[in-house]
Write a protein that holds these residues in place. Structure first.
Motif, PDB file in Angstrom:
ATOM      1  N   GLY A   1       0.787  -1.229   0.000  1.00 50.14           N
ATOM      2  CA  GLY A   1       0.000   0.000   0.000  1.00 50.14           C
ATOM      3  C   GLY A   1       0.816   1.274   0.000  1.00 50.14           C
ATOM      4  O   GLY A   1       0.291   2.357   0.277  1.00 50.14           O
ATOM      5  N   VAL A   2       2.111   1.153  -0.304  1.00 49.17           N
ATOM      6  CA  VAL A   2       3.000   2.322  -0.356  1.00 49.17           C
ATOM      7  C   VAL A   2       3.331   2.615  -1.818  1.00 49.17           C
ATOM      8  O   VAL A   2       3.708   1.714  -2.566  1.00 49.17           O
ATOM      9  CB  VAL A   2       4.307   2.054   0.427  1.00 49.17           C
ATOM     10  CG1 VAL A   2       5.256   3.252   0.311  1.00 49.17           C
ATOM     11  CG2 VAL A   2       4.017   1.737   1.889  1.00 49.17           C
ATOM     12  N   THR A   3       3.176   3.882  -2.235  1.00 46.04           N
ATOM     13  CA  THR A   3       3.604   4.265  -3.583  1.00 46.04           C
ATOM     14  C   THR A   3       5.120   4.152  -3.642  1.00 46.04           C
ATOM     15  O   THR A   3       5.816   4.807  -2.858  1.00 46.04           O
ATOM     16  CB  THR A   3       3.177   5.712  -3.905  1.00 46.04           C
ATOM     17  OG1 THR A   3       1.754   5.804  -3.833  1.00 46.04           O
ATOM     18  CG2 THR A   3       3.651   6.128  -5.293  1.00 46.04           C
ATOM     19  N   PRO A   4       5.664   3.337  -4.551  1.00 49.59           N
ATOM     20  CA  PRO A   4       7.124   3.155  -4.551  1.00 49.59           C
ATOM     21  C   PRO A   4       7.905   4.441  -4.810  1.00 49.59           C
ATOM     22  O   PRO A   4       8.890   4.723  -4.129  1.00 49.59           O
ATOM     23  CB  PRO A   4       7.346   2.129  -5.672  1.00 49.59           C
ATOM     24  CG  PRO A   4       6.060   1.378  -5.760  1.00 49.59           C
ATOM     25  CD  PRO A   4       4.992   2.396  -5.468  1.00 49.59           C
ATOM     26  N   ILE A   5       7.449   5.239  -5.797  1.00 52.84           N
ATOM     27  CA  ILE A   5       8.245   6.399  -6.233  1.00 52.84           C
ATOM     28  C   ILE A   5       7.355   7.636  -6.318  1.00 52.84           C
ATOM     29  O   ILE A   5       6.308   7.616  -6.955  1.00 52.84           O
ATOM     30  CB  ILE A   5       8.871   6.162  -7.620  1.00 52.84           C
ATOM     31  CG1 ILE A   5       9.647   4.844  -7.665  1.00 52.84           C
ATOM     32  CG2 ILE A   5       9.782   7.323  -8.009  1.00 52.84           C
ATOM     33  CD1 ILE A   5       9.866   4.308  -9.069  1.00 52.84           C
ATOM     34  N   THR A   6       7.794   8.722  -5.694  1.00 51.78           N
ATOM     35  CA  THR A   6       7.087   9.989  -5.812  1.00 51.78           C
ATOM     36  C   THR A   6       7.825  10.912  -6.775  1.00 51.78           C
ATOM     37  O   THR A   6       9.050  10.820  -6.931  1.00 51.78           O
ATOM     38  CB  THR A   6       6.903  10.663  -4.434  1.00 51.78           C
ATOM     39  OG1 THR A   6       6.011  11.771  -4.564  1.00 51.78           O
ATOM     40  CG2 THR A   6       8.223  11.137  -3.852  1.00 51.78           C
ATOM     41  N   ILE A   7       7.080  11.778  -7.449  1.00 53.47           N
ATOM     42  CA  ILE A   7       7.667  12.742  -8.389  1.00 53.47           C
ATOM     43  C   ILE A   7       6.624  13.815  -8.654  1.00 53.47           C
ATOM     44  O   ILE A   7       5.422  13.573  -8.531  1.00 53.47           O
ATOM     45  CB  ILE A   7       8.093  12.063  -9.718  1.00 53.47           C
ATOM     46  CG1 ILE A   7       8.872  13.024 -10.632  1.00 53.47           C
ATOM     47  CG2 ILE A   7       6.876  11.498 -10.463  1.00 53.47           C
ATOM     48  CD1 ILE A   7       9.466  12.377 -11.883  1.00 53.47           C
ATOM     49  N   GLY A   8       7.086  15.022  -8.986  1.00 54.25           N
ATOM     50  CA  GLY A   8       6.203  16.086  -9.457  1.00 54.25           C
ATOM     51  C   GLY A   8       6.706  16.551 -10.802  1.00 54.25           C
ATOM     52  O   GLY A   8       7.845  17.004 -10.904  1.00 54.25           O
ATOM     53  N   THR A   9       5.886  16.426 -11.853  1.00 55.31           N
ATOM     54  CA  THR A   9       6.359  16.732 -13.207  1.00 55.31           C
ATOM     55  C   THR A   9       5.699  17.953 -13.824  1.00 55.31           C
ATOM     56  O   THR A   9       5.838  18.198 -15.012  1.00 55.31           O
ATOM     57  CB  THR A   9       6.155  15.521 -14.141  1.00 55.31           C
ATOM     58  OG1 THR A   9       4.743  15.319 -14.353  1.00 55.31           O
ATOM     59  CG2 THR A   9       6.760  14.259 -13.558  1.00 55.31           C
ATOM     60  N   LYS A  10       4.991  18.732 -13.021  1.00 53.97           N
ATOM     61  CA  LYS A  10       4.314  19.922 -13.550  1.00 53.97           C
ATOM     62  C   LYS A  10       5.310  20.867 -14.222  1.00 53.97           C
ATOM     63  O   LYS A  10       5.042  21.428 -15.283  1.00 53.97           O
ATOM     64  CB  LYS A  10       3.573  20.640 -12.419  1.00 53.97           C
ATOM     65  CG  LYS A  10       2.750  21.836 -12.877  1.00 53.97           C
ATOM     66  CD  LYS A  10       2.015  22.463 -11.698  1.00 53.97           C
ATOM     67  CE  LYS A  10       1.211  23.678 -12.127  1.00 53.97           C
ATOM     68  NZ  LYS A  10       0.545  24.309 -10.960  1.00 53.97           N
ATOM     69  N   ALA A  11       6.478  21.035 -13.618  1.00 53.82           N
ATOM     70  CA  ALA A  11       7.511  21.914 -14.175  1.00 53.82           C
ATOM     71  C   ALA A  11       8.412  21.205 -15.182  1.00 53.82           C
ATOM     72  O   ALA A  11       9.402  21.778 -15.646  1.00 53.82           O
ATOM     73  CB  ALA A  11       8.349  22.504 -13.048  1.00 53.82           C
ATOM     74  N   LEU A  12       8.107  19.969 -15.492  1.00 54.91           N
ATOM     75  CA  LEU A  12       8.769  19.149 -16.514  1.00 54.91           C
ATOM     76  C   LEU A  12      10.174  18.659 -16.144  1.00 54.91           C
ATOM     77  O   LEU A  12      10.506  17.496 -16.355  1.00 54.91           O
ATOM     78  CB  LEU A  12       8.836  19.872 -17.873  1.00 54.91           C
ATOM     79  CG  LEU A  12       7.508  20.269 -18.519  1.00 54.91           C
ATOM     80  CD1 LEU A  12       7.771  20.981 -19.847  1.00 54.91           C
ATOM     81  CD2 LEU A  12       6.607  19.066 -18.752  1.00 54.91           C
ATOM     82  N   TRP A  13      11.034  19.542 -15.598  1.00 54.02           N
ATOM     83  CA  TRP A  13      12.440  19.167 -15.467  1.00 54.02           C
ATOM     84  C   TRP A  13      12.713  17.925 -14.618  1.00 54.02           C
ATOM     85  O   TRP A  13      13.683  17.213 -14.906  1.00 54.02           O
ATOM     86  CB  TRP A  13      13.289  20.361 -14.987  1.00 54.02           C
ATOM     87  CG  TRP A  13      12.940  20.914 -13.637  1.00 54.02           C
ATOM     88  CD1 TRP A  13      12.172  21.990 -13.376  1.00 54.02           C
ATOM     89  CD2 TRP A  13      13.364  20.420 -12.355  1.00 54.02           C
ATOM     90  NE1 TRP A  13      12.068  22.201 -12.019  1.00 54.02           N
ATOM     91  CE2 TRP A  13      12.802  21.250 -11.373  1.00 54.02           C
ATOM     92  CE3 TRP A  13      14.171  19.353 -11.944  1.00 54.02           C
ATOM     93  CZ2 TRP A  13      13.005  21.051 -10.015  1.00 54.02           C
ATOM     94  CZ3 TRP A  13      14.388  19.150 -10.577  1.00 54.02           C
ATOM     95  CH2 TRP A  13      13.805  20.000  -9.635  1.00 54.02           C
ATOM     96  N   PRO A  14      11.903  17.593 -13.589  1.00 54.24           N
ATOM     97  CA  PRO A  14      12.221  16.355 -12.856  1.00 54.24           C
ATOM     98  C   PRO A  14      12.209  15.095 -13.738  1.00 54.24           C
ATOM     99  O   PRO A  14      12.881  14.117 -13.425  1.00 54.24           O
ATOM    100  CB  PRO A  14      11.132  16.300 -11.776  1.00 54.24           C
ATOM    101  CG  PRO A  14      10.797  17.739 -11.519  1.00 54.24           C
ATOM    102  CD  PRO A  14      10.830  18.354 -12.891  1.00 54.24           C
ATOM    103  N   THR A  15      11.464  15.146 -14.851  1.00 55.24           N
ATOM    104  CA  THR A  15      11.474  13.999 -15.767  1.00 55.24           C
ATOM    105  C   THR A  15      12.848  13.805 -16.393  1.00 55.24           C
ATOM    106  O   THR A  15      13.224  12.688 -16.752  1.00 55.24           O
ATOM    107  CB  THR A  15      10.450  14.185 -16.905  1.00 55.24           C
ATOM    108  OG1 THR A  15      10.803  15.329 -17.688  1.00 55.24           O
ATOM    109  CG2 THR A  15       9.044  14.360 -16.363  1.00 55.24           C
ATOM    110  N   GLY A  16      13.600  14.913 -16.531  1.00 57.28           N
ATOM    111  CA  GLY A  16      14.933  14.829 -17.116  1.00 57.28           C
ATOM    112  C   GLY A  16      15.868  13.953 -16.314  1.00 57.28           C
ATOM    113  O   GLY A  16      16.728  13.263 -16.877  1.00 57.28           O
TER     114      GLY A  16
END
Length: 410
Positions: free
Chosen positions: A173-188
């Motif tokens: 029940g734990v999300t393995p990975i958190t991320i915020g991609t609204k500003a796009l750059w974390p996807t890089g």
């Protein structure tokens, strides 16, 4: 004595007049306008002048955006003796245009081929060194130690172990990975690390410098690995609607277990309520066996412009800047990592982990939006975010990115 001039934006005529050096004087142009970098530079220049009383430093300090738009103008019109910039593909256009000086002799004379070896590849073009690095910071996976312990997970070292850890977390029940991609750059960060681990550093640098089509099967292989995480639901669902800081409460509340991010995120985690002993740091796992482990470490550098008036004293400044003592002091002020592997280890537990990892890295990537052309980086990160939301669009995304690459890198 130091002459200091702060330049907001860039008053071109006045600044060019001030970049004329006299005998025993060097002119430095840089963009250290924020408080910590400004203090680090002031101390560095003062210490350099104490060690070299016959050299006077004239320092022109710009704001970041003004500097980026001004650098090509002052390198071609009336070059300073030393200029701040960045490593890797951000450095390459100035090298290819003949605007930076070969400083391989500075590396050779001061033992930097060993002491700065982690940054060697990102400072080398055509077998020559074109500047010296002085600071960087690590990227990697930050994780909840206590959540891992509760699930009996040890930090994964391989892709198979990483997938197994993600599945175990999701089942609990734990999300393995958190991320915020609204500003796009974390996807890089995700694209870079996956490409570095699937295809290796040399391929990644060729791709980000526009020499490899985005429709190449090796690029598709990167997204296939990424898709193993996306399609399994290992990322938080709302990531496209939130910024990177907004992804951290998931970690703080124990609802998510891992975050691929730069070391600057630790302060935000602690401010959110996590104790230091709850946070772990690990290297991004191996994917293709045998590929040397390159890391993501945005690296700041200094260079001698080819049009410099006082190259002899400029080389003395570069040698001083890259010394273990100067880098230890400077990075203590910056809160970042010295590149010189003989510098003092940081006392901060996460910086120490980063220092150990980066000092032994095969090579360093600078981050997608530094390594790629600005227009390509924007389109690329838009594509990465779209893939994370709609992975079945991959072929269309890659075709679109290839059209941008073909236009941008003519």
């Amino acid at each position: 004595m130091t002459f200091f001039k702060s330049l907001s934006g860039f008053a071109l005529g006045a600044a060019l007049l001030s970049s004329t050096a006299f005998a025993g004087e060097i002119v430095i142009n840089s963009d250290h306008s924020d408080p910590a970098p400004k203090k680090a530079m002031e101390d560095l220049i003062a210490d350099f002048q104490k060690a070299n009383p016959d050299i006077t430093v004239k320092w022109n300090n710009f704001d970041h955006e003004g500097y980026k738009s001004a650098i090509r103008n002052f390198l071609t019109a009336d070059a300073p003796d030393v200029a701040a910039w960045y490593a890797g593909n951000r450095m390459e256009p100035f090298v290819k245009a003949g605007l930076f000086e070969d400083v391989s002799d500075v590396w050779e004379a001061n033992g930097f081929n060993d002491q700065l070896k982690s940054a060697s590849a990102s400072m080398t073009i055509d077998g020559k060194k074109w500047g010296v690095p002085y600071t960087y910071y690590q990227w990697g996976i930050y994780y909840r130690k206590d959540v891992f312990a509760a699930q009996g997970i040890t930090p994964p070292k391989t892709w198979a172990e990483f997938l197994a850890a993600c599945e175990k977390l999701k089942s609990a029940g734990v999300t393995p990975i958190t991320i915020g991609t609204k500003a796009l750059w974390p996807t890089g960060g995700w694209f870079d690390y996956l490409d570095l681990r699937v295809n290796g550093y040399e391929f990644h640098m060729e791709l980000t410098s526009g020499k490899v089509p985005y429709t190449d099967p090796r690029v598709k292989a990167v997204f296939e690995k990424w898709g193993e995480l996306v399609k399994a639901g290992y990322f938080n669902e709302n990531h496209a609607a939130i910024d990177w800081q907004d992804a951290i409460p998931q970690m703080v509340q124990g609802k998510a277990a891992m975050y691929l991010m730069g070391n600057f995120a630790v302060a935000t985690m602690k401010e959110g309520g996590l104790k230091e002993e709850q946070i772990g740091f690990m290297q991004f796992p191996e994917i293709t066996a045998g590929i040397p482990m390159a890391e993501e470490a945005p690296t700041d550098t200094f260079h001698i412009p080819s049009g410099a008036k006082n190259k002899e004293d400029a080389k003395k400044f570069l040698a001083y800047l890259a010394s273990p003592e100067a880098q230890s002091k400077m990075n203590a002020t910056l809160g970042q990592l010295p590149v010189n592997n003989k510098a003092e280890k940081p006392k901060d537990v996460f910086l120490e982990a980063g220092f150990n990892m980066l000092s032994n890295a095969y090579a360093l990537a600078q981050f997608y939006d530094r390594d790629a052309n600005a227009e390509m980086a924007k389109a690329g990160m838009e594509g990465f975010q779209e893939f994370m939301v709609k992975p079945d669009n991959l072929d269309k995304i890659l075709e679109r990115l290839e059209k941008v690459r073909a236009r941008v890198y003519k």
